[in-house]
Motif scaffolding. Structure first.
Motif, PDB file in Angstrom:
ATOM      1  N   PRO A 106       1.107  -1.307   0.193  1.00 13.19           N
ATOM      2  CA  PRO A 106      -0.131  -0.204   0.054  1.00 13.19           C
ATOM      3  C   PRO A 106       0.612   1.379   0.528  1.00 13.19           C
ATOM      4  N   HIS A 107       1.799   1.217   0.596  1.00 12.47           N
ATOM      5  CA  HIS A 107       2.825   2.754   1.034  1.00 12.47           C
ATOM      6  C   HIS A 107       3.276   2.983  -0.337  1.00 12.47           C
ATOM      7  N   ALA A 108       3.537   1.697  -1.464  1.00 10.66           N
ATOM      8  CA  ALA A 108       4.471   2.494  -2.648  1.00 10.66           C
ATOM      9  C   ALA A 108       3.377   2.547  -3.729  1.00 10.66           C
ATOM     10  N   ARG A 109       2.072   1.967  -3.644  1.00  6.61           N
ATOM     11  CA  ARG A 109       1.244   2.764  -4.315  1.00  6.61           C
ATOM     12  C   ARG A 109       0.873   4.082  -3.945  1.00  6.61           C
ATOM     13  N   ALA A 110       0.623   4.449  -2.727  1.00  2.23           N
ATOM     14  CA  ALA A 110       0.136   5.685  -2.667  1.00  2.23           C
ATOM     15  C   ALA A 110       1.026   6.272  -2.739  1.00  2.23           C
ATOM     16  N   GLY A 111       2.352   6.582  -3.143  1.00  2.00           N
ATOM     17  CA  GLY A 111       3.939   7.318  -3.568  1.00  2.00           C
ATOM     18  C   GLY A 111       3.474   7.068  -5.023  1.00  2.00           C
ATOM     19  N   LEU A 112       2.297   6.257  -5.724  1.00  2.00           N
ATOM     20  CA  LEU A 112       1.692   6.646  -6.888  1.00  2.00           C
ATOM     21  C   LEU A 112       0.657   7.371  -6.754  1.00  2.00           C
ATOM     22  N   VAL A 113       0.017   7.353  -6.289  1.00  2.00           N
ATOM     23  CA  VAL A 113      -1.451   8.335  -6.679  1.00  2.00           C
ATOM     24  C   VAL A 113      -0.906   8.929  -5.984  1.00  2.00           C
ATOM     25  N   ARG A 114       0.068   9.570  -5.076  1.00  2.00           N
ATOM     26  CA  ARG A 114       0.023  10.559  -4.554  1.00  2.00           C
ATOM     27  C   ARG A 114       0.474  11.870  -6.141  1.00  2.00           C
ATOM     28  N   VAL A 115       1.750  11.322  -6.177  1.00  2.00           N
ATOM     29  CA  VAL A 115       2.410  11.924  -7.586  1.00  2.00           C
ATOM     30  C   VAL A 115       0.558  12.214  -8.437  1.00  2.00           C
ATOM     31  N   ALA A 116       0.435  11.410  -8.772  1.00  2.00           N
ATOM     32  CA  ALA A 116      -0.300  11.241 -10.341  1.00  2.00           C
ATOM     33  C   ALA A 116      -2.356  12.549  -9.766  1.00  2.00           C
ATOM     34  N   ARG A 117      -2.276  12.435  -8.283  1.00  2.00           N
ATOM     35  CA  ARG A 117      -3.192  13.454  -8.193  1.00  2.00           C
ATOM     36  C   ARG A 117      -2.713  14.694  -8.222  1.00  2.00           C
ATOM     37  N   GLU A 118      -1.609  15.042  -7.724  1.00  2.00           N
ATOM     38  CA  GLU A 118      -1.170  16.404  -7.983  1.00  2.00           C
ATOM     39  C   GLU A 118      -0.489  17.128  -9.101  1.00  2.00           C
ATOM     40  N   HIS A 119      -1.052  15.909 -10.184  1.00  2.00           N
ATOM     41  CA  HIS A 119      -0.439  16.186 -11.526  1.00  2.00           C
ATOM     42  C   HIS A 119      -2.029  16.881 -11.981  1.00  2.00           C
ATOM     43  N   ASP A 120      -3.013  16.037 -11.427  1.00  2.00           N
ATOM     44  CA  ASP A 120      -4.498  15.744 -11.709  1.00  2.00           C
ATOM     45  C   ASP A 120      -4.344  14.349 -13.312  1.00  2.00           C
ATOM     46  N   VAL A 121      -3.967  13.627 -12.685  1.00  2.00           N
ATOM     47  CA  VAL A 121      -3.816  12.780 -13.902  1.00  2.00           C
ATOM     48  C   VAL A 121      -4.417  10.913 -13.650  1.00  2.00           C
ATOM     49  N   LEU A 122      -4.899  10.460 -13.800  1.00  2.00           N
ATOM     50  CA  LEU A 122      -5.835   9.184 -13.627  1.00  2.00           C
ATOM     51  C   LEU A 122      -4.147   8.242 -12.716  1.00  2.00           C
ATOM     52  N   PRO A 123      -4.867   7.368 -11.960  1.00  2.00           N
ATOM     53  CA  PRO A 123      -3.520   6.295 -12.399  1.00  2.00           C
ATOM     54  C   PRO A 123      -4.536   5.710 -11.895  1.00  2.00           C
ATOM     55  N   VAL A 124      -3.861   4.044 -12.624  1.00  2.00           N
ATOM     56  CA  VAL A 124      -4.912   3.508 -13.006  1.00  2.00           C
ATOM     57  C   VAL A 124      -3.425   2.199 -12.777  1.00  2.00           C
ATOM     58  N   ALA A 125      -4.227   0.984 -12.800  1.00  2.79           N
ATOM     59  CA  ALA A 125      -3.289  -0.779 -12.200  1.00  2.79           C
ATOM     60  C   ALA A 125      -3.671  -1.348 -12.455  1.00  2.79           C
ATOM     61  N   ILE A 126      -2.814  -1.992 -14.172  1.00  3.28           N
ATOM     62  CA  ILE A 126      -2.724  -2.962 -14.647  1.00  3.28           C
ATOM     63  C   ILE A 126      -2.131  -4.929 -13.686  1.00  3.28           C
ATOM     64  N   VAL A 127      -3.260  -5.562 -12.965  1.00  4.39           N
ATOM     65  CA  VAL A 127      -2.411  -6.028 -11.980  1.00  4.39           C
ATOM     66  C   VAL A 127      -2.013  -7.611 -13.303  1.00  4.39           C
ATOM     67  N   LEU A 128      -0.980  -8.545 -12.959  1.00  5.67           N
ATOM     68  CA  LEU A 128      -0.560  -9.510 -13.489  1.00  5.67           C
ATOM     69  C   LEU A 128      -0.753 -10.289 -12.686  1.00  5.67           C
ATOM     70  N   ASP A 129      -1.633 -11.272 -12.555  1.00  3.89           N
ATOM     71  CA  ASP A 129      -1.747 -12.077 -11.693  1.00  3.89           C
ATOM     72  C   ASP A 129      -1.454 -13.557 -12.640  1.00  3.89           C
ATOM     73  N   VAL A 130      -0.879 -14.057 -12.548  1.00  2.64           N
ATOM     74  CA  VAL A 130       0.179 -15.726 -12.495  1.00  2.64           C
ATOM     75  C   VAL A 130      -0.064 -16.605 -11.660  1.00  2.64           C
ATOM     76  N   PRO A 131       0.172 -17.941 -11.441  1.00  2.00           N
ATOM     77  CA  PRO A 131      -0.257 -18.754 -10.612  1.00  2.00           C
ATOM     78  C   PRO A 131       1.411 -18.546 -10.280  1.00  2.00           C
ATOM     79  N   GLU A 132       1.284 -19.202  -8.600  1.00  2.00           N
ATOM     80  CA  GLU A 132       2.717 -18.762  -8.437  1.00  2.00           C
ATOM     81  C   GLU A 132       3.828 -19.456  -8.434  1.00  2.00           C
ATOM     82  N   ALA A 133       3.304 -20.388  -9.066  1.00  2.00           N
ATOM     83  CA  ALA A 133       4.784 -21.703  -9.532  1.00  2.00           C
ATOM     84  C   ALA A 133       4.811 -21.521 -10.829  1.00  2.00           C
ATOM     85  N   VAL A 134       4.305 -20.042 -11.861  1.00  2.00           N
ATOM     86  CA  VAL A 134       4.754 -20.127 -12.842  1.00  2.00           C
ATOM     87  C   VAL A 134       5.873 -19.141 -12.494  1.00  2.00           C
ATOM     88  N   ALA A 135       5.239 -18.422 -11.901  1.00  2.00           N
ATOM     89  CA  ALA A 135       6.589 -16.697 -11.275  1.00  2.00           C
ATOM     90  C   ALA A 135       7.609 -17.547 -10.547  1.00  2.00           C
TER      91      ALA A 135
END
Ligand code: GTP
Ligand code: MG
Length: 169
Positions: free
Chosen positions: A83-112
């Motif tokens: 959460p704290h890593a993402r909060a830094g990104l949301v803050r930067v986006a908000r400071e510049h009136d830009v939308l923060p968007v997340a793309i989650v890549l979810d692979v099985p642990e065995a694959v990773a």
């Protein structure tokens, strides 16, 4: 189809080995992608020096802010599992009136894990990966509340492989 605004701060979210850097290379120009590895390299001469993370993210956030001020789409290639890593990104986006968007890549642990074992640039053990998977699970319920305006989830290798990005007007 993943739809993102033409100007957005895109946070890739996924465990080590989920394919974030590969995805970033496939879908975005190199100059659009700010990777935590590259910034660790810049500030510490070592992309794996975890003690350099605070300085590396300082620099990354700074560059992201400059890019957003200049109206440039910016993609952050880091695990973004805390959460704290993402909060830094949301803050930067908000400071510049830009939308923060997340793309989650979810692979099985065995694959990773299998991919990790084949890499010379990663030496973490299985427990580290298991912890990241746990952090990923916990991230699902939080991303929207944290301020990410769109949360795109790609589940499994096939879905990641088939993904295409379209820009909203
Ligand atoms: P970290 O930087 O450690 O967080 O990992 P990452 O999420 O950036 O993963 P990366 O894109 O570096 O991929 C890890 C390994 O998996 C690399 O060796 C890739 O070549 C491989 N890989 C990534 N995506 C795919 C894929 O879609 N198919 C296959 N077969 N291999 C992939
Ligand atoms: Mg990577």
């Amino acid at each position: 189809m993943i739809e993102i605004p033409e100007l957005a701060l895109v946070a890739l979210v996924g465990v080590s080995g989920s394919g974030k850097s590969t995805f970033a290379r496939r879908h975005f120009a190199p100059s659009q992608v700010l990777s935590s590895d590259a910034f660790r390299g810049m500030v510490a001469d070592d992309e794996n020096d975890q003690s350099a993370s605070a300085d590396a993210f300082d620099a990354l956030h700074h560059v992201a802010g400059i890019r957003l001020r200049r109206g440039l789409l910016t993609v952050v290639d880091a695990t973004n599992l805390q959460p704290h890593a993402r909060a830094g990104l949301v803050r930067v986006a908000r400071e510049h009136d830009v939308l923060p968007v997340a793309i989650v890549l979810d692979v099985p642990e065995a694959v990773a894990w299998e991919r990790t074992q084949g890499r010379a640039d990663r030496t973490h053990g299985r427990q580290v990966l298991t912890r990241m998977q746990r952090d990923l699970r916990q991230s699902y319920g939080r991303l929207a509340r944290e301020g990410f305006r769109k949360v795109h989830v790609l589940r499994g290798v096939d879905e990641i492989d088939a993904a295409q990005i379209r820009y909203e007007k």
